[in-house]
Design a protein around this motif. Structure first.
Motif, PDB file in Angstrom:
ATOM      1  N   MET A   1      88.186  50.395   7.363  1.00 10.47           N
ATOM      2  CA  MET A   1      89.251  49.824   8.190  1.00 10.47           C
ATOM      3  C   MET A   1      89.781  50.849   9.203  1.00 10.47           C
ATOM      4  SD  MET A   1      92.667  47.741   7.015  1.00 10.47           S
ATOM      5  CE  MET A   1      91.694  46.435   6.303  1.00 10.47           C
ATOM      6  N   ALA A   4      87.412  51.071  12.159  1.00  8.83           N
ATOM      7  CA  ALA A   4      87.601  49.947  13.088  1.00  8.83           C
ATOM      8  C   ALA A   4      88.850  50.163  13.937  1.00  8.83           C
ATOM      9  CB  ALA A   4      87.700  48.634  12.316  1.00  8.83           C
ATOM     10  N   LYS A 300      83.626  44.469   9.932  1.00  9.48           N
ATOM     11  CA  LYS A 300      84.249  45.644  10.552  1.00  9.48           C
ATOM     12  C   LYS A 300      84.178  45.559  12.076  1.00  9.48           C
ATOM     13  CE  LYS A 300      84.050  49.178   6.976  1.00  9.48           C
ATOM     14  NZ  LYS A 300      83.595  50.550   6.625  1.00  9.48           N
TER      15      LYS A 300
END
Length: 387
Positions: A1, A4, A300
Motif C-alpha cells: 500500500m 502505491a 495495487k
C-alpha cells in the motif's frame, strides 16, 4: 500500500500543472458549496432572529376568549417539566384591550404586563428602550416609538386608559421602546405584571404563558410535548411554525435550492476529476505497464489512482475551505445595508464545512474508480510493445 501511495504522489508531482488544475477545480467546488451554504444559513438565521428570535415561539393560552390562567406558576412548572432541555425564557403575560383617552383623540391599544426580568430573555426590553426607563412602579407604563410620534407623547407625560369594563386609570410614561415592528410599536403599551393585573382586575390570573426553545425549528414538536404534559382541554398550545406558514415555506425553499446547487456543483467536480484522471491513465500507461510487468498486481496498480483521487480531494478541500470562508467573510463585510450593517451576517457552521470537505474527498476518491478500473484491465506486454 505504501508503494502505491508513493507512486501516486510521484505521479502528481511529475504533472504539477495538471495537479494544480484539478486541485483548483475541487477547491472552487468546495468554496461554492461553503459560500452558498453559509450565505443561506446566515440569511435564514438572521431572518429567524428578526422574526421569531425576539418573540414568543410557543404560547399557552385559555381556550375561551377572555378567560385567564388562574394558577400560572403551577402551569409554568408543568410546562418546564415537558422538555427541560429545550424550553427556555418562560414568562406569564397579562394583557387586554384598552382605550387611550386624550383631549384630541382616542386610540385602541393592547395593554400588556409581565415581570421584566422574566421577559428579558424573550423581548430584551432593556435593549429596546430608546428613551427613559422601564415601568417599575404602579401606574407606570412604556409606549412604542411610533405610538409616541403619532400622538405627540413623550417621557413624563400622563395618559388615561379605559378598559372595556369602563374602568379608568391614569398612567405615567416612563419610557419609549422600539421593537422594530411598526404594528407593535403603534399598538402595544407595556407595564409590570402587578400593575396590569390590578387595572384589568384579573387577580392572580394571566392571559397566556409565552416561551422560547433552543431549537426554533423544533417548536412544533416541543409544543406537542407541552400539550400532552398539560393534558388540559381548556388550554390551547400554539407555536410560531403554525402561525408563520409562509415564512416556513420560504425557508424550506431556500434550503432546497441551496442543496440542489451544491449537488450539481459537486457532480461537475466529480466528472471533471474522472475525465482528467482517465487521461492520466493514458499518459502514464507505459509506466504502469512496466510496473505491472515487474510484478505489481492489479489491485495495487488500481490503488495508485485511488490514492491520487484521495490526495487531490484532500488538497482541494483544504484550499476550498479557506477560499469559501474568505468569500463568506468578504460578502458579509463589503455587502452592507444603507446603515452600514451587514446585509447577511457572517456565519460559519463548522460541522457543515467539515461535511462539505468530507464529501469533496469522498467524491474525488470515487471519481478515481473509473481510471482505477481501466488500469486493472491494462495488458502490460501490449502497452510495452506499443510503446
Amino acid at each position: 500500500m505504501k508503494l502505491a501511495f508513493d507512486i501516486a504522489l510521484r505521479f502528481l508531482k511529475s504533472s504539477k500543472g495538471q495537479t494544480a488544475l484539478i486541485v483548483l477545480g475541487i477547491a472552487i467546488g468546495v468554496s461554492v458549496q461553503i459560500f452558498i451554504g453559509s450565505l443561506i444559513t446566515g440569511l435564514q438565521k438572521s431572518l429567524v432572529d428578526k422574526t421569531v428570535g425576539s418573540a414568543a415561539q410557543i404560547t399557552v393560552s385559555p381556550q375561551e376568549d377572555g378567560a385567564f390562567i388562574l394558577d400560572p406558576q403551577a402551569e409554568i412548572k408543568t410546562i418546564k417539566a415537558a422538555n427541560p432541555e429545550e424550553i427556555k425564557n418562560v414568562v406569564a403575560v397579562t394583557q387586554g384591550p384598552a382605550i387611550l383617552n386624550t383631549t384630541d383623540e382616542s386610540a385602541t391599544i393592547l395593554l400588556r404586563g409581565f415581570d421584566w426580568e422574566a421577559a428579558e430573555g424573550i423581548y430584551k426590553m432593556s435593549d429596546r428602550i430608546v428613551k427613559g426607563e422601564l415601568a417599575a412602579n404602579e401606574n407606570e407604563i412604556i409606549i412604542g416609538e411610533d405610538f409616541a410620534k403619532n400622538l405627540n407623547l413623550s417621557v413624563g407625560d400622563t395618559i388615561e386608559l379605559i378598559t372595556p369594563a369602563r374602568k379608568t386609570g391614569k398612567f405615567l410614561i416612563t419610557g419609549i421602546f422600539d421593537l422594530q415592528v411598526k404594528s407593535l410599536n403603534e399598538s402595544w403599551i407595556l407595564s409590570n405584571d402587578r400593575a396590569v393585573q390590578e387595572f384589568l382586575e384579573t387577580g392572580e390570573g394571566v392571559s397566556q404563558i409565552e416561551m422560547q426553545v433552543n431549537d426554533v425549528f423544533a417548536a412544533d414538536e416541543v409544543a406537542g410535548e407541552i400539550e400532552k404534559r398539560l393534558n388540559d382541554d381548556t388550554l390551547v398550545v400554539t407555536n410560531w411554525k403554525e402561525e408563520n406558514a409562509a415564512l416556513l415555506s420560504g425557508l424550506s425553499g431556500q434550503t432546497a435550492s441551496s442543496l440542489m446547487i451544491q449537488v450539481f456543483v459537486m457532480i461537475s467536480v466529480v466528472l471533471g476529476i474522472a475525465s482528467v484522471l482517465a487521461i492520466s491513465v493514458v499518459q502514464k500507461s507505459k509506466q504502469i505497464g512496466i510496473l505491472k510487468a515487474m510484478g505489481m498486481h492489479n489491485p495495487k496498480a488500481s490503488l495508485v489512482f485511488l490514492f491520487q483521487g484521495f490526495l487531490l480531494g484532500v488538497l482541494g478541500a483544504l484550499v476550498g475551505v479557506g477560499l469559501g470562508i474568505g468569500l463568506s467573510w468578504s460578502f458579509a463585510t463589503f455587502v452592507t445595508n444603507p446603515d452600514g450593517s451587514s446585509l447577511v451576517p457572517f456565519f460559519i457552521d463548522w460541522s457543515f464545512i467539515g461535511i462539505s470537505a468530507g464529501i469533496a474527498v469522498a467524491a474525488s476518491t470515487l471519481a478515481a474508480l473509473i481510471p482505477a478500473i481501466r488500469v486493472s484491465k491494462l495488458d502490460p506486454m501490449e502497452v510495452i510493445k506499443n510503446g
